[in-house]
Structure formats: C-alpha cells, structure tokens
Design an enzyme around this catalytic site. Structure first.
Site, PDB file in Angstrom:
ATOM      1  N   ARG A  72       5.940  -7.198  -6.873  1.00 46.87           N
ATOM      2  CA  ARG A  72       5.840  -8.588  -7.328  1.00 46.87           C
ATOM      3  C   ARG A  72       4.668  -8.706  -8.303  1.00 46.87           C
ATOM      4  O   ARG A  72       3.630  -8.071  -8.093  1.00 46.87           O
ATOM      5  CB  ARG A  72       5.583  -9.531  -6.149  1.00 46.87           C
ATOM      6  CG  ARG A  72       6.752  -9.710  -5.225  1.00 46.87           C
ATOM      7  CD  ARG A  72       6.475 -10.780  -4.187  1.00 46.87           C
ATOM      8  NE  ARG A  72       5.386 -10.449  -3.296  1.00 46.87           N
ATOM      9  CZ  ARG A  72       4.154 -10.940  -3.378  1.00 46.87           C
ATOM     10  NH1 ARG A  72       3.834 -11.827  -4.308  1.00 46.87           N
ATOM     11  NH2 ARG A  72       3.220 -10.581  -2.517  1.00 46.87           N
ATOM     12  N   TYR A 214      12.728  -5.772 -10.245  1.00 42.54           N
ATOM     13  CA  TYR A 214      12.248  -5.289  -8.946  1.00 42.54           C
ATOM     14  C   TYR A 214      12.073  -6.398  -7.909  1.00 42.54           C
ATOM     15  O   TYR A 214      11.500  -7.452  -8.206  1.00 42.54           O
ATOM     16  CB  TYR A 214      10.890  -4.585  -9.126  1.00 42.54           C
ATOM     17  CG  TYR A 214      10.537  -3.686  -7.964  1.00 42.54           C
ATOM     18  CD1 TYR A 214      10.972  -2.369  -7.933  1.00 42.54           C
ATOM     19  CD2 TYR A 214       9.816  -4.162  -6.875  1.00 42.54           C
ATOM     20  CE1 TYR A 214      10.676  -1.541  -6.865  1.00 42.54           C
ATOM     21  CE2 TYR A 214       9.521  -3.342  -5.793  1.00 42.54           C
ATOM     22  CZ  TYR A 214       9.953  -2.026  -5.798  1.00 42.54           C
ATOM     23  OH  TYR A 214       9.671  -1.219  -4.733  1.00 42.54           O
ATOM     24  N   LYS A 223      11.609 -14.508  -2.132  1.00 41.20           N
ATOM     25  CA  LYS A 223      10.329 -15.229  -2.249  1.00 41.20           C
ATOM     26  C   LYS A 223      10.484 -16.485  -3.111  1.00 41.20           C
ATOM     27  O   LYS A 223       9.861 -17.517  -2.831  1.00 41.20           O
ATOM     28  CB  LYS A 223       9.268 -14.304  -2.836  1.00 41.20           C
ATOM     29  CG  LYS A 223       9.052 -13.023  -2.043  1.00 41.20           C
ATOM     30  CD  LYS A 223       8.569 -13.293  -0.642  1.00 41.20           C
ATOM     31  CE  LYS A 223       8.278 -12.000   0.103  1.00 41.20           C
ATOM     32  NZ  LYS A 223       7.836 -12.245   1.475  1.00 41.20           N
ATOM     33  N   SER A 265      -0.044  -9.466   4.169  1.00 32.63           N
ATOM     34  CA  SER A 265       0.595  -8.157   4.032  1.00 32.63           C
ATOM     35  C   SER A 265      -0.273  -7.071   4.678  1.00 32.63           C
ATOM     36  O   SER A 265      -1.483  -7.249   4.866  1.00 32.63           O
ATOM     37  CB  SER A 265       0.849  -7.839   2.558  1.00 32.63           C
ATOM     38  OG  SER A 265      -0.352  -7.927   1.863  1.00 32.63           O
ATOM     39  N   CYS A 267      -0.177  -6.010   7.772  1.00 34.49           N
ATOM     40  CA  CYS A 267      -0.568  -6.265   9.166  1.00 34.49           C
ATOM     41  C   CYS A 267       0.546  -5.875  10.134  1.00 34.49           C
ATOM     42  O   CYS A 267       0.475  -6.178  11.327  1.00 34.49           O
ATOM     43  CB  CYS A 267      -0.918  -7.736   9.357  1.00 34.49           C
ATOM     44  SG  CYS A 267      -2.492  -8.190   8.617  1.00 34.49           S
ATOM     45  N   ASP A 290      10.747 -11.535   7.899  1.00 30.16           N
ATOM     46  CA  ASP A 290       9.910 -11.986   6.772  1.00 30.16           C
ATOM     47  C   ASP A 290       9.850 -13.505   6.582  1.00 30.16           C
ATOM     48  O   ASP A 290       8.800 -14.014   6.224  1.00 30.16           O
ATOM     49  CB  ASP A 290      10.422 -11.330   5.479  1.00 30.16           C
ATOM     50  CG  ASP A 290       9.420 -11.402   4.335  1.00 30.16           C
ATOM     51  OD1 ASP A 290       8.207 -11.272   4.607  1.00 30.16           O
ATOM     52  OD2 ASP A 290       9.837 -11.590   3.186  1.00 30.16           O
ATOM     53  N   ARG A 383      10.598   0.856  -1.304  1.00 31.94           N
ATOM     54  CA  ARG A 383      11.311  -0.066  -0.395  1.00 31.94           C
ATOM     55  C   ARG A 383      12.626   0.502   0.102  1.00 31.94           C
ATOM     56  O   ARG A 383      13.243   1.351  -0.536  1.00 31.94           O
ATOM     57  CB  ARG A 383      11.622  -1.366  -1.151  1.00 31.94           C
ATOM     58  CG  ARG A 383      10.397  -2.132  -1.607  1.00 31.94           C
ATOM     59  CD  ARG A 383       9.894  -3.028  -0.518  1.00 31.94           C
ATOM     60  NE  ARG A 383       8.542  -3.495  -0.757  1.00 31.94           N
ATOM     61  CZ  ARG A 383       7.945  -4.403   0.009  1.00 31.94           C
ATOM     62  NH1 ARG A 383       8.571  -4.926   1.036  1.00 31.94           N
ATOM     63  NH2 ARG A 383       6.714  -4.778  -0.233  1.00 31.94           N
TER      64      ARG A 383
HETATM   65  O1  O2Y Z   1       7.008  -6.121  -4.071  1.00 26.61           O
HETATM   66  C1  O2Y Z   1       8.025  -6.809  -3.896  1.00 26.61           C
HETATM   67  O2  O2Y Z   1       8.725  -7.188  -4.835  1.00 26.61           O
HETATM   68  C2  O2Y Z   1       8.446  -7.163  -2.565  1.00 26.61           C
HETATM   69  S1  O2Y Z   1       7.268  -8.103  -1.709  1.00 26.61           S
HETATM   70  C3  O2Y Z   1       7.865  -8.325  -0.098  1.00 26.61           C
HETATM   71  C4  O2Y Z   1       9.070  -7.781   0.264  1.00 26.61           C
HETATM   72  C5  O2Y Z   1       9.542  -7.975   1.546  1.00 26.61           C
HETATM   73  C6  O2Y Z   1       8.819  -8.725   2.404  1.00 26.61           C
HETATM   74  N1  O2Y Z   1       7.641  -9.269   2.048  1.00 26.61           N
HETATM   75  C7  O2Y Z   1       7.144  -9.073   0.830  1.00 26.61           C
HETATM   76  C8  O2Y Z   1       5.818  -9.736   0.551  1.00 26.61           C
HETATM   77  O3  O2Y Z   1       5.189  -9.509  -0.468  1.00 26.61           O
HETATM   78  O4  O2Y Z   1       5.407 -10.544   1.392  1.00 26.61           O
HETATM   79 MN    MN Z   2       6.777 -10.974   2.988  1.00 27.72          MN
END
Ligand code: O2Y
Ligand code: MN
Length: 602
Positions: A72, A214, A223, A265, A267, A290, A383
């Site tokens: 992200r 991604y 999200k 994150s 944890c 999540d 992932r």
């Molecule tokens: O990096 C990403 O694009 C995924 S981030 C993510 C993926 C699954 C669950 N939680 C998260 C997060 O950043 O909280």
């Molecule tokens: Mn998450």
C-alpha cells in the site's frame, strides 16, 4: 459468459469511464469458476503467472510484481473530501476537483490495448442487510482473480442490485496502456510511484485508483471500500466499519461468544483469528482476519460480519508453528505474490519453518541460495490470497447474513513495557479511550526516533479512516449511547509483547493467548476474577489460567504490573497524541484522560 444488468446508471458510468480510458473491449464478470480458470490460464500463458506444482500446490499460481509496486502506498493515498478539515490532520488531502482533473488526464487512453473488466462485487454475504455492493472497473486480470477470492463477484450481485440499487463505484487502472501489438511480456504492469494515486471521494462515496496493481491499492473492496469509504457511511448511518478480526470462542460447556480485535500491523492479527487454544476443552473459530462491520440488532447488541470472502495474508513468518490454520488454508487454490519459487515449483519464504530446499528463484526473479544472499528470498510484504472457506478453523456461521453478536472488543499493540498483559475498560467511554491510544513501540532504527517511542495508531485505523479521526472518536462515543452497558461489548486492552528489563519475552504468545481469551470470555459472562487499578480492571494474579504453562508467579506479577512512573510518561505522550486532533477530541475522552491522571496520582 459474462453478466448483464438493467441498471441504467451503472451502464452509463461504465460507458463514461470506457470513453475516457479507451479499452479495446469491455467484459462484465460473472464470478464463475470457469471465468476464474480462464483468467488464470490467460495470466499463465502471458508469462505474468507461474503455475505451481499441481501435486503439491493444486490450483495455485505465483506472481512477481514490479519492485516499485509491493505494498500500500500511504503517501499516494488521498481522502479528497470537500474540505481539508473534513479529512483531518492524519489523512493526505487534495481538493476533489483538482484531483479529478489530474487523474482524468492520467485515465485518458490508459486502457488502450487492454480489456476493461466490470466486477460487480458484494462486501459481505449477498443480501445481508449489513453488506454493501461495489462495482470495480479494472484493466488487470490479476485484480479480477483476486477479487474473485476476496469478495463475492458476479451476476448474483447484479441481481441484488436490480435496476436502481446503490453501489460504490471503484475505478482502477494499472496505468500502463499498450501500443498496437505490444504485450506485457510477463512484466507486471504499473505506473511509476509519482503517478500512483489511491483516491477516495467520501461525499460521493467513490474510489479512483491509478498506477498500482498491488493489494490494497488495487483490490478496491478491501481497504478503500470496506474501511475508508465504509467508515464514512458507517458514521452517517450509525454503525461501525472497523479494522478488526472476528473470532468465535467456545468454552468446555459448549457456550460460544464472539470477539472482535484491532491491532496495528505486525501484532499477529491473522494468527489470533486462527488461533489453536492450548487449554483443554476450548475452541476458537475464525469469522474474519482483517475487517469487521458491526451494526445494532433489534436486541440492542452489535452484530458483526466479515465483509471479505478470503484472506490476503502476509506470507513471511507464517509457518506450521505460528499459524497452522493459515498454512492449511493455502494448500490449494491460492494466489501467491512475491514469495520465492523452489526448483520443484513450490513456494518458500523467510520464517516458513524449514530451510530453503536448494536453490530458489527469489521474488525479483533472480537465483537465490540460503546463506549466500544478503537479501530475503520473499519480499517482506509477500502475500497469499486464499478463500476463507479453506481455513480448517472457519466458523460454520461465518457467512451468516445476520452477523454474529459481539461480546468483547480487544485493542492491543506491541508494548515491551508499561502496558500489562490484559486489562478491561470500566465503561464504554473508557474502552473508547483505550482504542484511541492504541499504538506499538517502534525500534529506534526503524523510524529514526528515540528508543521506546510509541507510534500511535488509534483503533488501528490511522491509514484507513475516511474522515477526521477526532470525529471518528466522537462516533464511537455516540455508538455507546445507542445501547445499554449490559448489551454493549466489554472492551479490553491486550499486550502479548511485554518484556523483562533484560529484554526477555514474559508471555509465550500464539496458542497460549487462549488463556487471555478465556479470562475475556469469563469477564464477558460476568465472571472472572479482577481487581480495580488506576488503568482499569486487571486480572487478579491467579485469574489467568496458567496450568501446564512455564510462566512463574513472579512473571505473572510482572506481566500485570502497573508502574506509576511509566504511566505518567505514557500520559505525556497521550497528551501529545491528542494535541494533533485539537478541539475535535470529544470531551468524554479528555475526561477519561483526566480521570486516569487523577487515579494514578491518588
Ligand atoms: O500491502 C498491501 O497492499 C496489503 S495491506 C493489508 C493486507 C491485508 C490485511 N491488512 C493489511 C493492512 O495493511 O492492514
Ligand atoms: Mn489490515
């Protein structure tokens, strides 16, 4: 085969976006297995995906993304509310009109040489009154197959939408048009970082994403819709859209309760969601790992659904020791991204629990040998995308459209000092205060900060709240006024990460966390031994079941210790944290802070 709709507004939006992006063709996804298989084959044939060993990983594929497109991108993520004040101090803001002009220039012709896929999807069981519908337009087959796993896709969604139903428009392009005859040639398509935009228009409830293929940047149901846009909808409609796992826990008498939990994150959220209890007779089942959407039922209780249909989990660190249920979930029908490839076409990553079986191909496509390379074989944010129903611990009721009644909410963070193993809020408002101060201690090296600095991530929502975080705190206070204390979930703060002064972990974690869940279960039943303290209810020293566990009475004392000096320092950092939100911190939270100070100084 494809899907069809009579929804004129949706048809009009698709046409407008297609006129702008100029794809070679448009395809409406039907969500079928045949469709999934067809796109997987296309992706393999084009060299973008590698088919894994059918004997050891049936139905699995591996993707390698571009090095600029691995996670992200928070600095390219925008909450384009009408005013900067509405987005608040913790979100990137741009004027929506200016942002749209900038992005329209990028979208112009961006799908040339590609197909525009129309993905109608439901977040939550189709037809649930807690679920929401989105429609994602994308030029990425990788996004299509991931959306198949992570959401419910296809004709059945369009049928529920009917001719006039409401949906969240989710626009996405990888931002890499193809010239006549040009192909991706196995190279992950995306735009350079400065052209990536993950934009949210909260008043219009619309998402525009450009330049990244991604994860959270591109799978827009997760999200973007389920947290950033849904948090705004939830505020307006009086419910909660939260970054929380949901689990069911059953005691030896067969009584079952549901717990939601929010952690920053790293944890172990997915690990807790899929935990295997070490205490005899107790069972934990997964509802989600999540996101939780929680609405009041007619009985005044909060009912939660997991809006997702799959897990998009971090591979590195996942092993048969840390999370056997996750390892079983990814045995088949799984999309891997940026993990390493073994010679016999299986996957490997750091922390998988065994040595690399010979030479590998790392996530960059280079030869890699354990001990010989200074770089990891799998990207740290590599992932797996796996269907939730493949998890051996999935609860039979995980898709119940009515949701599950939540008895307890846990907040937590990585806190080597100060914060005890577990404590319970004395009221809803006190629990909201605990949520508002969630954070993890960061290592000095990681952030170039003083050792012991706590990075606050209130409610684990900092990157995911679609509006002013101070107003979000106020929304939580308001939710507590909609029901009564006996019906609202009890709120707890947990910390599996407390260490001795010498740096030794005090608590074993993983399956042993079931012992803390047991106390939470008991407290939510009006039982469980507790003592009042300055920071809330603490378990008495014998309240946590440590039978058969190598945690001494001394260690337990240390795990539950409240050190006044540490807490007075904590108070100063909470004040600094609250200062960022100015007068938008609700009075109730300032009152909780003042009451905590008074109790500490008593
Ligand atoms: O990096 C990403 O694009 C995924 S981030 C993510 C993926 C699954 C669950 N939680 C998260 C997060 O950043 O909280
Ligand atoms: Mn998450």
């Amino acid at each position: 085969m494809g899907s069809t709709t009579t929804h004129a507004k949706l048809q009009q939006w698709v046409k407008e976006m297609a006129d702008l992006c100029q794809p070679d063709s448009i395809y409406w996804c039907d969500g079928s297995k045949a469709e999934y298989d067809k796109f997987v084959k296309t992706l393999i044939d084009s060299g973008l995906a590698i088919k894994l060993n059918e004997k050891t990983r049936p139905g699995c594929v591996l993707f390698k993304s571009d090095a600029s497109d691995v996670a992200r991108v928070e600095n390219r993520t925008y909450i384009a509310a009408k005013t900067q004040d509405a987005a608040g101090p913790t979100n990137n803001w741009m004027d929506p009109a200016i942002l749209k002009e900038e992005m329209k220039a990028l979208y112009k012709g961006c799908m040339k040489g590609r197909t525009m896929y129309v993905i109608p999807f439901s977040m939550g069981p189709i037809g649930s009154n807690i679920a929401k519908i989105g429609v994602e337009l994308t030029d990425s087959e990788y996004v299509v197959i991931n959306m198949h796993v992570m959401t419910r896709v296809g004709q059945k969604v369009l049928d529920v939408l009917g001719a006039n139903g409401e949906y969240v428009p989710c626009m996405h392009s990888v931002g890499k048009p193809l010239a006549a005859g040009e192909k991706d040639n196995g190279k992950w398509p995306c735009a350079p970082i400065e052209k990536k935009y993950i934009s949210h228009f909260p008043e219009e409830r619309t998402i525009w994403s450009y330049g990244s293929g991604y994860g959270g940047n591109a799978l827009l149901g997760k999200k973007c819709l389920a947290l950033r846009i849904a948090s705004v909808i939830a505020r307006d409609e009086g419910w909660l859209a939260e970054h929380m796992l949901i689990l069911g826990i059953t005691n030896p008498k067969g009584e079952k309760k549901y717990v939601a939990a929010a952690f920053p994150s790293a944890c172990g959220k997915t690990n807790l969601a899929m935990l295997i209890p070490t205490i005899p007779g107790w069972k934990v089942e997964t509802i989600g790992d999540d996101i939780a959407w929680m609405k009041f039922g007619a009985d005044g209780r909060l009912y939660a659904i997991n809006p997702e249909a799959g897990f998009f989990g971090v591979a590195p660190g996942t092993s048969m020791d840390s999370n056997p249920n996750a390892m079983h979930s990814i045995e088949k029908n799984t999309i891997f991204t940026n993990v390493a490839l073994t010679a016999d076409k299986d996957v490997w990553w750091e922390g998988i629990g065994y040595n690399a079986p010979g030479k590998l191909i790392d996530w960059n496509g280079n030869e890699w040998e354990e001990g010989k390379s200074d770089k990891p074989a799998a990207h740290p944010n590599a992932r797996f995308t796996a269907p939730a129903n493949q998890c051996p611990a999935i609860a039979p009721e995980w898709e119940n459209p009515a949701g599950v009644p939540i008895s307890a909410i846990l907040f937590g963070g990585r806190r080597p000092s100060t914060v005890p193993l577990v404590h319970q809020a004395t009221s809803w408002n006190h629990g909201v205060f605990l949520g508002s101060i969630v954070g993890s201690e960061v290592t000095a090296a990681a952030l170039d900060v003083k050792a012991g600095t706590v990075r606050r991530d209130p409610f684990a929502m900092l990157p995911f709240c679609g509006y002013h975080m101070g107003d979000y705190f106020a929304h939580w206070i308001k939710i507590g006024q909609k029901s009564t204390a006996d019906k609202l979930p009890k709120i707890f703060f947990v910390n599996w990460f407390r260490k001795t002064k010498e740096g030794k972990w005090l608590w074993p974690g993983y399956g042993e966390n079931s012992r803390v869940l047991k106390w939470v279960f008991e407290r939510a039943s009006g039982e469980g031994k507790a003592q009042e303290s300055a920071i809330g209810y603490l378990p008495t020293e014998d309240a946590i079941d440590t039978a058969g566990l190598n945690v001494s009475a001394e260690d337990m004392k240390e795990l539950l210790k409240i050190n006044k000096a540490e807490w007075l320092t904590e108070i100063e950092t909470i004040k600094e944290h609250y200062a960022k939100f100015g007068n938008r911190i609700p009075k109730e939270l300032n009152d909780e802070l003042a009451a905590l100070v008074a109790r500490l100084n008593k």
